[in-house]
Design a protein around this motif. Structure first.
Motif, PDB file in Angstrom:
ATOM      1  N   MET A 143     -13.775   7.141   0.310  1.00  0.00           N
ATOM      2  CA  MET A 143     -14.868   6.297   0.799  1.00  0.00           C
ATOM      3  C   MET A 143     -14.370   4.955   1.322  1.00  0.00           C
ATOM      4  N   SER A 144     -13.287   4.447   0.742  1.00  0.00           N
ATOM      5  CA  SER A 144     -12.577   3.300   1.306  1.00  0.00           C
ATOM      6  C   SER A 144     -11.242   3.844   1.799  1.00  0.00           C
ATOM      7  N   LEU A 145     -11.082   3.914   3.104  1.00  0.00           N
ATOM      8  CA  LEU A 145     -10.024   4.740   3.689  1.00  0.00           C
ATOM      9  C   LEU A 145      -8.622   4.380   3.220  1.00  0.00           C
ATOM     10  N   GLN A 146      -8.374   3.112   2.968  1.00  0.00           N
ATOM     11  CA  GLN A 146      -7.037   2.695   2.560  1.00  0.00           C
ATOM     12  C   GLN A 146      -6.927   2.449   1.054  1.00  0.00           C
ATOM     13  N   ALA A 147      -7.928   2.887   0.304  1.00  0.00           N
ATOM     14  CA  ALA A 147      -7.929   2.650  -1.145  1.00  0.00           C
ATOM     15  C   ALA A 147      -8.379   3.900  -1.889  1.00  0.00           C
ATOM     16  N   ALA A 148      -7.716   5.023  -1.616  1.00  0.00           N
ATOM     17  CA  ALA A 148      -8.115   6.294  -2.230  1.00  0.00           C
ATOM     18  C   ALA A 148      -8.024   6.241  -3.749  1.00  0.00           C
ATOM     19  N   GLU A 149      -7.084   5.460  -4.278  1.00  0.00           N
ATOM     20  CA  GLU A 149      -6.938   5.395  -5.732  1.00  0.00           C
ATOM     21  C   GLU A 149      -8.129   4.700  -6.380  1.00  0.00           C
ATOM     22  N   LEU A 150      -8.833   3.879  -5.628  1.00  0.00           N
ATOM     23  CA  LEU A 150     -10.009   3.183  -6.161  1.00  0.00           C
ATOM     24  C   LEU A 150     -11.275   4.017  -6.028  1.00  0.00           C
ATOM     25  N   TYR A 151     -11.240   4.998  -5.119  1.00  0.00           N
ATOM     26  CA  TYR A 151     -12.420   5.843  -4.866  1.00  0.00           C
ATOM     27  C   TYR A 151     -12.006   7.311  -4.838  1.00  0.00           C
ATOM     28  N   PRO A 152     -11.718   7.885  -6.011  1.00  0.00           N
ATOM     29  CA  PRO A 152     -11.222   9.267  -6.062  1.00  0.00           C
ATOM     30  C   PRO A 152     -12.295  10.329  -5.838  1.00  0.00           C
ATOM     31  N   THR A 153     -13.575   9.944  -5.940  1.00  0.00           N
ATOM     32  CA  THR A 153     -14.653  10.923  -5.766  1.00  0.00           C
ATOM     33  C   THR A 153     -14.677  11.452  -4.339  1.00  0.00           C
ATOM     34  N   PRO A 154     -14.806  12.766  -4.148  1.00  0.00           N
ATOM     35  CA  PRO A 154     -14.945  13.305  -2.780  1.00  0.00           C
ATOM     36  C   PRO A 154     -16.178  12.731  -2.097  1.00  0.00           C
ATOM     37  N   GLU A 155     -16.136  12.696  -0.766  1.00  0.00           N
ATOM     38  CA  GLU A 155     -17.302  12.247   0.008  1.00  0.00           C
ATOM     39  C   GLU A 155     -17.338  13.074   1.278  1.00  0.00           C
ATOM     40  N   THR A 156     -18.467  13.721   1.547  1.00  0.00           N
ATOM     41  CA  THR A 156     -18.487  14.735   2.600  1.00  0.00           C
ATOM     42  C   THR A 156     -19.041  14.259   3.941  1.00  0.00           C
ATOM     43  N   SER A 157     -19.780  13.163   3.995  1.00  0.00           N
ATOM     44  CA  SER A 157     -20.318  12.766   5.302  1.00  0.00           C
ATOM     45  C   SER A 157     -19.228  12.186   6.197  1.00  0.00           C
ATOM     46  N   GLY A 158     -18.453  11.237   5.674  1.00  0.00           N
ATOM     47  CA  GLY A 158     -17.337  10.716   6.448  1.00  0.00           C
ATOM     48  C   GLY A 158     -16.322  11.801   6.754  1.00  0.00           C
ATOM     49  N   THR A 159     -16.013  12.623   5.763  1.00  0.00           N
ATOM     50  CA  THR A 159     -15.053  13.708   5.957  1.00  0.00           C
ATOM     51  C   THR A 159     -15.530  14.682   7.029  1.00  0.00           C
ATOM     52  N   ALA A 160     -16.824  14.983   7.036  1.00  0.00           N
ATOM     53  CA  ALA A 160     -17.348  15.908   8.044  1.00  0.00           C
ATOM     54  C   ALA A 160     -17.247  15.320   9.447  1.00  0.00           C
ATOM     55  N   PHE A 161     -17.537  14.033   9.592  1.00  0.00           N
ATOM     56  CA  PHE A 161     -17.409  13.416  10.911  1.00  0.00           C
ATOM     57  C   PHE A 161     -15.960  13.412  11.390  1.00  0.00           C
ATOM     58  N   PHE A 162     -15.031  13.159  10.489  1.00  0.00           N
ATOM     59  CA  PHE A 162     -13.621  13.181  10.887  1.00  0.00           C
ATOM     60  C   PHE A 162     -13.179  14.599  11.245  1.00  0.00           C
ATOM     61  N   THR A 163     -13.629  15.574  10.460  1.00  0.00           N
ATOM     62  CA  THR A 163     -13.306  16.974  10.754  1.00  0.00           C
ATOM     63  C   THR A 163     -13.840  17.365  12.121  1.00  0.00           C
ATOM     64  N   TYR A 164     -15.074  16.992  12.367  1.00  0.00           N
ATOM     65  CA  TYR A 164     -15.697  17.249  13.666  1.00  0.00           C
ATOM     66  C   TYR A 164     -14.907  16.597  14.790  1.00  0.00           C
ATOM     67  N   GLY A 165     -14.613  15.322  14.621  1.00  0.00           N
ATOM     68  CA  GLY A 165     -13.934  14.584  15.677  1.00  0.00           C
ATOM     69  C   GLY A 165     -12.545  15.099  15.974  1.00  0.00           C
TER      70      GLY A 165
END
Length: 371
Positions: free
Chosen positions: A275-297
């Motif tokens: 959820m914070s692109l450069q801070a994965a260790e601070l936000y380990p929970t999966p998130e599908t809306s941003g991930t879906a847009f990146f997958t699409y793009g």
């Protein structure tokens, strides 16, 4: 020595997990269609469930939340072997009286215009386009005098937050094509560049959500919200195909490629983007809306020859399989972060209409890549 061996084993296990995930292949086309249909059907069945919002301005079927859903749903309708999805979109549009949201300038209230435009392209009925043309023509003739800054939501007439770059600019680019009036495209381009100059980090090749995050740090990390950048990245795929060859298209294409190069480095070994692109260790929970847009793009870029397939396909495969893993048996897509403007929380049993739109958009491009 025993502790060091345990640490080494853990590292090797992580490497093995990442490698096995990255080499996971896309499913067959029929499987992609199957999961898309399941998610789309679940959303249509629960279409009215999303209306229990605290903010009254989101409780409209022409709000930005739904506008983002319709963009993905229309892409699914093109693939589906059933006209019911177009019938659903036609009914929604008619119920909306083919109107945009109430905010005269607000980008969010223009999002639904993307659906009306695509339906106009298919059915060629002028009433489908009339109110979108009326609104955008008025904006061109009466440009806002507000500054290019959000200032705690004091100024929202212009595209002062990065989400806006998904919501409104594609409407203008599409209208330029339909009407043959280049002023729509030129107006959009000038406003878009103003937003880029305001919110784009040239070093990181990512967007701050709005001015309030530019100098902010989260335990030393710059704050680049995943879905915020997903809005921009997904929006670029909707703008670029509408543009003729020339400086404007070159500008958007370079921005798209630069973001893609940055994003591929930030994908987690689990397949999602934090959820914070450069801070994965601070936000380990999966998130599908941003991930879906990146997958699409990313999938769109490979399919259209803008990105190297050998470089980007493993990331797309990993991301798509991760997204599908968060689809429940009944079709609910989980781990969609609620409405917000910054990294936060997500839950396996919580979804949002815009997350469904992003998933269906991703599936529409993954389908073309699938076996």
């Amino acid at each position: 020595m025993g502790k060091r061996l345990i640490q080494l084993t853990a590292v090797m296990a992580g490497v093995f997990l990442a490698v096995t995930n990255v080499t996971a292949k896309l499913p067959e086309k029929t499987e992609v269609l199957s999961v898309m249909g399941k998610v789309a059907d679940w959303q249509i069945e629960h279409f009215h469930d999303d209306m229990q919002r605290e903010n009254h301005w989101e409780n409209r079927f022409n709000a930005w939340t739904y506008g983002a859903l319709y963009i993905g749903m229309e892409k699914w309708a093109k693939l589906a072997d059933d006209d019911k999805y177009y019938q659903f979109l036609l009914k929604v549009s008619a119920d909306n009286n083919w109107d945009l949201g109430p905010g005269k300038y607000h980008a969010d209230d223009q999002t639904v215009g993307q659906l009306y435009i695509e339906l106009y392209r298919k059915y060629k009925k002028p009433n489908m386009l009339a109110k979108t043309l009326e609104r955008t023509k008025w904006i061109k003739q009466n440009p806002s005098q507000q500054p290019m800054r959000l200032n705690n939501y004091k100024y929202t007439d212009r595209w002062t937050w990065c989400d806006a770059l998904f919501m409104a600019p594609p409407v203008w680019a599409k209208l330029a094509n339909i009407t043959g009036d280049n002023s729509y495209r030129d107006w959009m381009f000038a406003e878009y560049v103003a937003t880029v100059n305001h919110l784009y980090d040239n070093d990181e090749k990512l967007f701050y959500r709005d001015e309030h995050f530019i100098d902010k740090r989260d335990k030393g990390h710059k704050i680049f919200w995943s879905r915020g950048n997903g809005w921009v990245f997904g929006g670029l795929t909707l703008i670029i195909p509408e543009l003729p060859e020339g400086p404007q298209k070159a500008y958007f294409t370079q921005l798209y490629k630069d973001m893609a190069q940055s994003l591929i480095k930030l994908q987690t070994s689990a397949g999602h983007w934090a959820m914070s692109l450069q801070a994965a260790e601070l936000y380990p929970t999966p998130e599908t809306s941003g991930t879906a847009f990146f997958t699409y793009g990313l999938a769109w870029g490979v399919n259209n020859g803008l990105l190297d397939k050998q470089t980007y396909l493993p990331a797309i495969e990993l991301a798509w399989n991760t997204l599908v893993s968060h689809v429940r048996e009944d079709g609910l897509l989980g781990y969609v972060q609620p409405v917000g403007a910054a990294p936060g929380e997500a839950w396996p049993d919580k979804t949002e209409v815009y997350g469904i739109g992003a998933f269906l958009s991703a599936g529409s491009e993954v389908y073309k890549l699938a076996q």
